[in-house]
Design an enzyme around this catalytic site. Structure first.
Site, short mmCIF file in Angstrom:
data_model
loop_
_atom_site.label_atom_id
_atom_site.label_comp_id
_atom_site.label_asym_id
_atom_site.label_seq_id
_atom_site.Cartn_x
_atom_site.Cartn_y
_atom_site.Cartn_z
N ARG A 234 0.83 -1.19 0.00
CA ARG A 234 0.00 0.00 0.00
C ARG A 234 0.87 1.25 0.00
NH1 ARG A 234 -3.62 -2.71 -1.34
NH2 ARG A 234 -5.70 -2.96 -0.43
N GLU A 263 -4.31 7.53 -5.13
CA GLU A 263 -4.69 6.58 -6.19
C GLU A 263 -6.06 6.95 -6.74
OE1 GLU A 263 -4.12 2.56 -4.74
OE2 GLU A 263 -2.01 2.71 -5.18
N HIS A 284 -1.31 0.23 -9.29
CA HIS A 284 -2.07 -0.72 -8.44
C HIS A 284 -2.70 -1.85 -9.27
CE1 HIS A 284 -4.21 -0.99 -4.30
NE2 HIS A 284 -4.15 -2.18 -4.85
P1 NAD Z 1 -1.76 -11.13 5.22
O1 NAD Z 1 -2.71 -10.63 6.22
O2 NAD Z 1 -1.76 -12.57 4.84
O3 NAD Z 1 -0.27 -10.77 5.68
C1 NAD Z 1 0.10 -9.56 6.26
C2 NAD Z 1 1.26 -9.85 7.21
O4 NAD Z 1 1.78 -8.62 7.71
C3 NAD Z 1 0.85 -10.68 8.45
O5 NAD Z 1 1.64 -11.84 8.55
C4 NAD Z 1 1.09 -9.72 9.62
O6 NAD Z 1 1.53 -10.39 10.77
C5 NAD Z 1 2.17 -8.83 9.05
N1 NAD Z 1 2.31 -7.54 9.73
C6 NAD Z 1 1.35 -6.72 10.19
N2 NAD Z 1 1.89 -5.63 10.73
C7 NAD Z 1 3.24 -5.77 10.62
C8 NAD Z 1 4.34 -4.98 11.01
N3 NAD Z 1 4.18 -3.81 11.63
N4 NAD Z 1 5.59 -5.43 10.72
C9 NAD Z 1 5.78 -6.59 10.07
N5 NAD Z 1 4.77 -7.39 9.71
C10 NAD Z 1 3.52 -6.99 9.98
O7 NAD Z 1 -1.98 -10.23 3.94
P2 NAD Z 1 -1.47 -10.51 2.45
O8 NAD Z 1 -2.52 -11.24 1.70
O9 NAD Z 1 -0.11 -11.07 2.48
O10 NAD Z 1 -1.44 -9.03 1.89
C11 NAD Z 1 -0.54 -8.05 2.40
C12 NAD Z 1 -0.95 -6.67 1.93
O11 NAD Z 1 -0.78 -6.57 0.52
C13 NAD Z 1 -2.45 -6.38 2.12
O12 NAD Z 1 -2.74 -5.87 3.41
C14 NAD Z 1 -2.76 -5.39 1.05
O13 NAD Z 1 -2.68 -4.08 1.56
C15 NAD Z 1 -1.66 -5.59 0.02
N6 NAD Z 1 -2.20 -6.04 -1.27
C16 NAD Z 1 -1.92 -5.30 -2.39
C17 NAD Z 1 -2.41 -5.70 -3.63
C18 NAD Z 1 -2.12 -4.92 -4.88
O14 NAD Z 1 -2.89 -5.00 -5.82
N7 NAD Z 1 -1.03 -4.19 -4.95
C19 NAD Z 1 -3.18 -6.85 -3.73
C20 NAD Z 1 -3.42 -7.60 -2.58
C21 NAD Z 1 -2.92 -7.18 -1.36
#
Ligand code: NAD
Length: 310
Positions: A234, A263, A284
């Site tokens: 993000r 965005e 994105h």
């Molecule tokens: P997820 O919930 O499986 O994984 C997120 C991880 O981040 C978790 O393991 C959590 O423990 C960890 N985390 C939270 N706070 C943290 C911190 N301060 N330091 C270190 N680790 C921390 O989510 P995911 O499916 O892996 O997705 C991750 C992110 O990717 C989503 O939240 C979303 O914002 C983003 N995303 C972007 C797109 C895109 O199109 N660019 C698409 C999907 C997801």
């Protein structure tokens, strides 16, 4: 039996809409900015859409929200809980597509592919390989911030394809490792340790108050001068002004970003970032493969259906 009604408030892939129509009596793109759905809907399907406590207050019949994708920062989840509205997002399903895009950005930065394409196609330049610089990724160390579904998929792709050792930082990371446990990796408990030791740093955490500006100038200063920073999570997790400064000062080698604070990103706002040496930006689109779009919308649809039937 009468099909339940579903208000589809975003513009979705036609194949996924067709699937939703097989389960629901669908109201398509039901006046997203207006009020029509609020007074009537028990179930809605959304992607990039704000749901505030005010919205919920104005929608007393709403019971369930299907949310395509993972990130929930635009949905007031606490308010939903308070008002007994179920939220069905689709974690995990887009991990492959986002991980692929993360590697794509890594290669794009390392080999300057977008710049070379522009110079060749737009400027008509004849480019000789002796005149360009590129960085090899094979065997380099990859630091992954956030070891959720996407972070783990990125670990598997980098380590499996490019034999990269992995450094993982995630304070909430479960002790049980996933199917990637055979991959050479180590966990660190200090972000600085990851930043100092990684050739590629890639961010896969949700945007929350504690991850906002998690990578700012002091963190960028800790990175290697040869390092590449990737953000397909993000906008705002990496401070954009600090990133511009770091790239202009050549504090790091480059950065590949699928996310911006504003965005959709505009040229007016991002001209300076986009002109930075070593920066590659996309709008994105990490999850935007046809397969992934259809699969995530269908999963959100299934979630809503199961909730209403269960
Ligand atoms: P997820 O919930 O499986 O994984 C997120 C991880 O981040 C978790 O393991 C959590 O423990 C960890 N985390 C939270 N706070 C943290 C911190 N301060 N330091 C270190 N680790 C921390 O989510 P995911 O499916 O892996 O997705 C991750 C992110 O990717 C989503 O939240 C979303 O914002 C983003 N995303 C972007 C797109 C895109 O199109 N660019 C698409 C999907 C997801």
């Amino acid at each position: 039996e009468k099909k339940p009604k579903l208000y589809i408030l975003s513009d979705f892939h036609p194949e996924a809409v067709k699937y939703a129509q097989s389960l629901f009596d669908c109201v398509l793109y039901g006046d997203p900015k207006g009020e029509a759905w609020r007074t009537q809907a028990t179930a809605i399907l959304i992607k990039d859409y704000y749901i505030t406590d005010q919205d919920l207050k104005a929608a007393p019949q709403l019971r369930v929200i299907g949310k395509q994708g993972v990130g929930l920062e635009k949905v007031d989840v606490d308010a939903c809980k308070k008002r007994g509205v179920q939220v069905c997002n689709t974690p995990g399903i887009n991990a492959g597509a986002v991980a692929e895009m993360t590697l794509c950005l890594a290669f794009s930065v390392a080999r300057a592919v977008p710049e070379l394409v522009l110079r060749q196609r737009v400027d008509g330049e004849t480019i000789r390989k002796e005149t360009i610089h590129g960085a090899l990724l094979t065997g380099k160390t990859v630091g992954i911030i956030g070891m959720g579904n996407i972070g783990q998929a990125v670990a598997r792709m980098f380590a499996g394809g490019l034999q990269t050792p992995i450094i993982a930082y995630d304070p909430y990371f479960p002790k049980e490792l996933g199917p990637w446990e055979h991959i050479q990796h180590r966990r660190v408990h200090k972000l600085d340790e990851l930043l100092e030791s990684s050739d590629i740093v890639t961010v896969h955490v949700p945007l929350t108050p504690s991850t906002q500006d998690m990578i700012s100038y002091p963190q960028l200063q800790k990175m290697k001068q040869t390092a590449i920073l990737l953000n397909t999570a993000r906008g705002g997790i990496v401070n954009e002004d600090d990133l511009i400064q770091a790239l202009e000062e050549k504090l790091i080698y480059g950065a590949g970003f699928d996310c911006h604070v504003q965005e959709p990103p505009t040229k007016q706002k991002y001209e300076r970032l986009w002109s930075c040496p070593g920066f590659v930006g996309t709008p994105h689109i990490a999850a935007a493969t046809d397969e992934t779009q259809i699969a995530t919308i269908n999963a959100a649809t299934d979630g809503v259906f199961k909730f209403l039937k269960g």
